[in-house]
Design an enzyme around this catalytic site. Structure first.
Site, short mmCIF file in Angstrom:
data_model
loop_
_atom_site.label_atom_id
_atom_site.label_comp_id
_atom_site.label_asym_id
_atom_site.label_seq_id
_atom_site.Cartn_x
_atom_site.Cartn_y
_atom_site.Cartn_z
NE ARG A 36 6.90 1.61 46.66
CZ ARG A 36 7.50 2.61 47.34
NH1 ARG A 36 7.76 2.47 48.63
NH2 ARG A 36 7.82 3.73 46.73
N GLY A 103 6.55 10.01 55.78
CA GLY A 103 6.34 10.66 54.48
C GLY A 103 5.85 9.68 53.44
CD GLN A 181 8.12 9.84 49.91
OE1 GLN A 181 7.74 11.01 49.96
NE2 GLN A 181 8.78 9.27 50.90
CG ASP A 332 16.06 7.58 52.46
OD1 ASP A 332 15.74 8.78 52.31
OD2 ASP A 332 15.27 6.65 52.26
NE ARG A 405 16.31 7.05 56.17
CZ ARG A 405 16.00 5.76 56.25
NH1 ARG A 405 16.82 4.91 56.80
NH2 ARG A 405 14.85 5.32 55.77
C1 S3P Z 1 10.77 6.41 49.44
C2 S3P Z 1 11.23 7.35 48.58
C3 S3P Z 1 12.23 8.37 48.94
C4 S3P Z 1 12.93 8.06 50.26
C5 S3P Z 1 11.97 7.57 51.29
C6 S3P Z 1 11.27 6.31 50.83
C7 S3P Z 1 9.78 5.43 48.96
O1 S3P Z 1 11.57 9.61 49.07
O2 S3P Z 1 13.61 9.19 50.74
O3 S3P Z 1 12.65 7.27 52.50
O4 S3P Z 1 9.57 4.39 49.62
O5 S3P Z 1 9.19 5.68 47.91
P1 S3P Z 1 11.33 10.58 47.78
O6 S3P Z 1 10.44 9.89 46.87
O7 S3P Z 1 10.71 11.81 48.35
O8 S3P Z 1 12.71 10.83 47.24
#
Ligand code: S3P
Length: 448
Positions: A36, A103, A181, A332, A405
């Protein structure tokens, strides 16, 4: 364009039992805040200075993507400098953005570019290319985004191209899954959309995006209903101001050493400066309920987040039920909690785990396979996991399915099992926690 997470040679590792773990360590910066910081720095006016940025593959992929969108990003001494180009001023990238295994980076960037009338192509490794992107693309489609994908069966898998509308429409979106996310993608899209974009969040998830948007001077407001539902509203097309950011240590990375310290007899370890944002500390609450000797010293504020030094000593853990409501604050951490549960006395029942199925791999099934390979009795439900704790035989070979992980959790298991535990590939640990093996070795772990 390839990333280091594509087609790499596997790097297996074995963790052998040790008599104790001791020492004081600091783990690297928080991954969520690192992504971010780079993203918001890119669309701010002026130079954002970041110290403690996580220099792992996932975050570096985001840095490269932000450069491709127009930011100038470099490291001088121990500070990362982001010369922002201003809100609304992103450039069309000349090549696909390669997010490797990341992701968060990919989904947040899909949101960031959704308010721009140019195409952006997203690619990633085999793990990322099998993860659902519809959860982010569907709300963005409401603003007018067009998505082109080569996929025939599921059009919302990478590789895909996102093209924002010439006149995007502000969204009001109720997030159907607890996902920071998704929330973040919609809010970042709102930055370049005229009018007010609102995310309705029935179950609170990590709040870094909204806190940092406010810190960068965005026009954002949050209203919370009596039942806890949050309404986060952002007025688009305002200016953001560059910030100085100190990234706190990542509680998700700290959790591996914490669990190792609890399960290895005679251990006493401290992890300094760990972020204690309550949307991230579900694992610590759970371990305390399990009887962990876990204390937090020197709680203080750093850059808008509470941080502290976490000390753990070997503890006789007992099984507990982990409610579904806690899942977002430790999403996580389930693989490493499952490892702690394997050493606890009695049953640990973890509920509300459906989101684990769409992480870097199907983390629920892969955790269960790893537990069983090491002689742990457990039962996998559709959305829950029951682990029967006790002595852990170990001796298993764990398939990690491109999931950092999973690799780290089972190497932690090896520190206290009766026999060494092997994992097929540790290469992916570089996506979040390059220093894992050296730091664990410094504490006394035997990793070969
Ligand atoms: C994250 C949100 C989580 C988490 C990922 C980091 C983030 O995912 O599992 O490692 O930084 O917004 P989800 O939003 O899919 O739960």
């Amino acid at each position: 364009m390839t990333s280091p997470t594509h087609d790499h040679a596997p790097v297996p590792m074995t963790s052998a039992p040790v008599s104790k773990l001791n020492g004081i360590i600091t783990v690297p910066g928080d991954k969520s805040i690192s992504h971010r910081s780079l993203i918001l720095g890119t669309v701010a006016d002026g130079q954002t200075k970041i110290t403690g940025l996580l220099e792992a593959d996932d975050v570096m992929a985001t840095a490269k993507a932000m450069q491709a969108l127009g930011a100038n990003i470099r490291k001088v001494s121990d500070t990362w400098l982001v010369d922002g180009i201003g809100n609304g001023a992103l450039l069309a990238p000349s090549a696909p953005l390669d997010f490797g295994n990341a992701g968060t980076g990919s989904r947040l960037t899909m949101g960031l570019v959704a308010g721009y009338d140019f195409p952006v192509t997203f690619i990633g490794d085999a793990s990322l290319s099998s993860r659902p992107m519809g959860r982010v693309l569907n709300p963005l489609r409401e603003s007018g985004v067009q998505v082109e994908s080569a996929g025939e069966e599921d059009r919302d898998l990478l590789p895909l191209t996102v093209h924002g509308a010439p006149l995007p429409i502000p969204m009001t979106y109720r997030v159907p899954v607890a996902s920071a996310q998704v929330k973040s993608a919609v809010l970042l899209a709102g930055l370049n959309i005229a009018g007010t974009t609102t995310v309705i969040e029935p179950i609170m998830t990590r709040d870094h995006t909204e806190k940092m948007l406010a810190g960068f001077g965005a026009n954002i407001s949050i209203k919370t209903d009596e039942d806890g539902t949050r309404h986060i509203s952002l007025v688009g097309q305002g200016d953001l101001q560059a910030q100085d950011i100190t990234v706190p240590a990542d509680p998700s990375s700290a959790s591996f050493a914490i669990v190792a310290g609890l399960i290895v007899e005679g251990s006493d370890i401290t992890i300094n400066n760990v972020m204690l944002n309550p949307t991230r500390t579900g694992l610590f609450d759970t371990l305390l309920e399990m009887g962990a000797d876990l204390t937090i010293a020197n709680r203080r504020n750093s850059g808008g987040e509470e941080i502290g030094n976490i000390r753990v000593r070997h503890s006789k853990l007992k099984g507990v039920t982990v409610p579904a409501s806690r899942a977002p604050s430790m999403i996580d951490e389930y693989p490493v909690l499952a490892v702690a549960a394997a050493f606890a006395e009695g049953e640990t029942h973890m509920l509300g785990l459906h989101e684990l199925r769409v992480k870097e791999c199907d983390r629920l099934t892969v955790t269960v396979e790893g537990l069983k390979a090491n002689g742990v009795t457990c039962t996998e439900g559709q959305e829950d996991l029951l682990v029967i704790g006790g002595a852990v035989k170990g001796g298993g070979h764990v398939a990690t399915h491109l999931d950092h992980r999973i690799a780290m959790a089972f190497l932690v298991m090896g520190t206290a099992a009766e026999n060494p535990v092997s994992v097929d590939d540790t290469f992916m640990i570089n996506t979040s926690f390059r220093e894992f093996a050296p730091l664990m070795s410094e504490l006394g772990a035997k990793l070969t």
